[in-house]
Design a protein around this motif. Structure first.
Motif, PDB file in Angstrom:
ATOM      1  N   HIS A  79      28.315  78.921  35.545  1.00  0.00           N
ATOM      2  CA  HIS A  79      27.333  80.008  35.486  1.00  0.00           C
ATOM      3  C   HIS A  79      26.120  79.737  36.375  1.00  0.00           C
ATOM      4  N   ILE A 123      27.063  81.070  39.616  1.00  0.00           N
ATOM      5  CA  ILE A 123      27.104  82.531  39.563  1.00  0.00           C
ATOM      6  C   ILE A 123      25.677  83.087  39.594  1.00  0.00           C
ATOM      7  N   GLU A 154      36.647  82.334  37.104  1.00  0.00           N
ATOM      8  CA  GLU A 154      37.015  83.716  36.763  1.00  0.00           C
ATOM      9  C   GLU A 154      36.668  84.048  35.314  1.00  0.00           C
ATOM     10  N   ILE A 193      32.933  84.473  35.213  1.00  0.00           N
ATOM     11  CA  ILE A 193      32.541  85.743  35.829  1.00  0.00           C
ATOM     12  C   ILE A 193      32.797  86.896  34.860  1.00  0.00           C
TER      13      ILE A 193
END
Lengths: 154, 426
Positions: B101, B104, B135, B138
């Motif tokens: 994260h 991200i 993935e 996300i």
């Protein structure tokens, strides 16, 4: 051409990009997953599916080392040969596996179970020596641990 | 020591779950950016931080972002280079598998700063399990509104996709990466135009390494000045180093820029096992020139200090070699790597790396001919600076530096005539 779930996956992947062709690398993994290697039919099919020419798909397949155009073993054993793993004795481990399986480096056992390859850096330098079985990593391997590993692969 | 990048590593992967990430201060930098900062202010903080590209080239990140034109007819993109393949480097692996994260969040902030709607993480194919971790993370971020059509109600739309590579080192070069992402062979593009102006699908594109983007949330929360103050005047912040080879505790270490190399080796990594002596260090991944034990004593891990001994900080892959190591063999190994990974696009690199390896092979069999060491040096010189992309330089520099600093390991490989042996004995 592929299983329903893989076709769906492929549709989903294509939707990530403004250009269909961008999906070729992930699509080839699907092809390989279904057929064990990339077949001539895969190439023709994906060319159609992704608006590419057959030769364009072929040139992509042959450029990247993770795709195989020929059948390979059920388990692809890839031992890292690059510097950090070499310093930790990777070469001896590869030789050991080769001897154990009776299979040359780059070759496949007659029963089609194992393919043994020496590959370049796998990014596990601090956990050297390392080996990948298909997509699974095994770190800090030794001749004893690979013996156990190979025996456990059915 | 302040941990910018690895503060959640002790959680051993628990931070992959968004709730754990949120509990430990996650996504606050994104909320702050969207609610309190204009894109220009985000850029300002990144500029002030003196953050430099952590993939290897060390280009100032703020400057790279500022090259992206404000107005563009084509969509803009932020692409994360997670094609970590530089021998000796495994830092991005841990940054992604222990704290996805954080990456991200850094990417969404970058995308907000540059106004990029669709963004990609290009990850090497071998890291398939990490692709799955990303993935999953996300998907969680979409669910909670940190990605999607209306990020945190700000009206900013941001999408993020993970794209797998397929085993080509060259795709770590940013323009080759873009070619690959477009579904082609990974051949580098001619620069200029640089990707910031003409990049993915012809749109302005910023390509940043995982570690670079992962540092952005901390910079936004604590300020660029605070990040810079962690390191040296010219090399701001902290850096991750993957230490491998002959040390007691190999691993990934985050230390402030300017950290003494020997302290990293002896204290953090527990020194060289068996009481053996240090022979050589490759300080920044296999592409950079090798340094001797003596030089290692003088070096601090920042761009400038490593430069003073003629090497580079590169990707931060520190490969330690003890006195039992034959530098000829290590250099042969690295040359095999570049021969294998040369993409074949330009002649000096394609032919040069093969020819180099051919000479290495015969020397390996102790069949080197008189003049072969000079031949290696000359061949490397014919590649250096003459190839289309930096892969050629990466193949040449290790050879030239190894010959210069460890000549005796090469000379041993030359088949001497009896006359020469007698001469040497005299």
């Amino acid at each position: 051409m592929y299983t329903e779930s893989n076709e769906k996956k492929l549709d989903e992947i294509i939707s990530h990009y403004p250009v269909k062709r961008s999906a070729i690398l992930p699509a080839l993994y699907i092809a390989q997953d279904e057929h064990g290697h990339v077949t001539d039919d895969d190439i023709r099919y994906l060319a159609k599916r992704l608006d590419m020419r057959v030769n364009e798909v072929e040139e992509v397949v042959t450029f990247y080392s993770m795709y195989s155009r020929k059948p390979i073993g059920k388990y692809k054993l890839q031992v890292c040969r690059t510097l950090s793993c070499m310093l930790q004795g990777a070469e001896q481990i590869t030789e050991h596996i080769s001897h154990k399986l009776g299979c040359e480096i780059g070759g496949t056992t007659p029963d089609g179970k194992f393919t043994l390859q020496e590959v370049e850096c796998l990014g596990y330098c601090d956990l050297a020596p390392c080996l990948q079985v298909n997509f699974d990593y095994h770190e800090k391997i030794s001749t004893e641990s690979v013996d156990q590993l190979i025996d456990s692969l059915k | 020591m302040t941990k910018v990048l690895t503060s959640r590593f002790d959680l051993k992967g628990e931070a992959c779950d968004i709730d754990v990430y949120l509990k430990t201060g996650g996504y606050q930098a994104l909320a702050k950016s969207l609610k309190e900062l204009k894109p220009e202010q985000v850029l300002d903080e990144v500029k002030k931080s003196a953050l430099r590209g952590r993939g290897g080239a060390g280009f100032p990140t703020g400057m790279k972002w500022s090259f992206v034109p404000k107005e563009s007819k084509r969509p803009k993109y932020v692409v994360c280079n997670a094609d970590e393949s530089e021998p000796g480097t495994g830092k991005d692996r841990d940054l992604m598998r222990y704290d996805p994260h954080q990456l991200i969040e850094g990417m969404v902030i970058a995308a907000y700063c540059l106004n990029a709607k669709d963004n990609y993480i290009y990850i090497r194919g071998e890291y398939w399990y990490i692709k799955e971790i990303l993935e999953k993370a996300i998907a969680q971020a979409y669910e909670r509104g940190y990605l999607g059509k209306n990020v945190l109600g700000s009206g900013f739309e941001c999408n993020l996709y993970v794209h797998p590579g397929a085993g080509a080192y060259i795709c770590g070069e940013e323009t080759a990466l873009l070619e690959s992402l477009e579904g082609k062979r990974g051949h580098p593009r001619l620069k200029p135009p640089f990707p910031a102006v003409v990049g993915l699908y012809g749109g302005p594109t910023v390509v940043n390494n995982v570690e670079t983007l992962a540092a952005v949330p901390w910079i936004i929360i604590n300020g660029g000045e605070a990040y810079k103050a962690l390191g040296t005047e010219k090399s701001g912040g902290t850096k991750m180093f993957t230490v491998s080879g002959h040390v007691a505790r190999p691993g990934n270490y985050e230390v402030p820029m300017g950290y003494p190399l020997m302290k990293l080796i002896n204290e953090d990594c527990g020194g060289i096992p068996g009481g053996r002596k240090l022979k050589a260090v490759i300080p920044g991944g296999s592409s950079v020139p090798i340094i001797t034990a003596e030089e290692s004593e003088k070096v601090n891990m920042d761009y400038e200090s490593v430069g003073t001994v003629g090497s580079m900080l590169g990707s931060g892959g520190v490969i330690v070699m003890d006195e039992t190591t034959d530098i000829f063999e290590t250099t042969r190994n690295v040359t095999h790597f570049y021969k294998h990974e040369s993409c074949g696009w330009c002649t000096p690199c394609r032919e040069g790396t093969r020819w180099l390896y051919k000479v290495f092979e015969r020397m390996h069999r102790y069949e080197g001919r008189p003049g072969d060491v000079e031949l290696l040096d000359d061949l490397a010189d014919k590649i250096l600076g003459k190839s289309f992309c930096p892969l050629g330089d990466a193949a040449a520099m290790p050879v030239q530096s190894a010959i210069k600093k460890f000549r005796e390991d090469f000379d041993r490989r030359i088949k001497h005539t009896l006359v020469q042996i007698n001469k040497a004995a005299d």
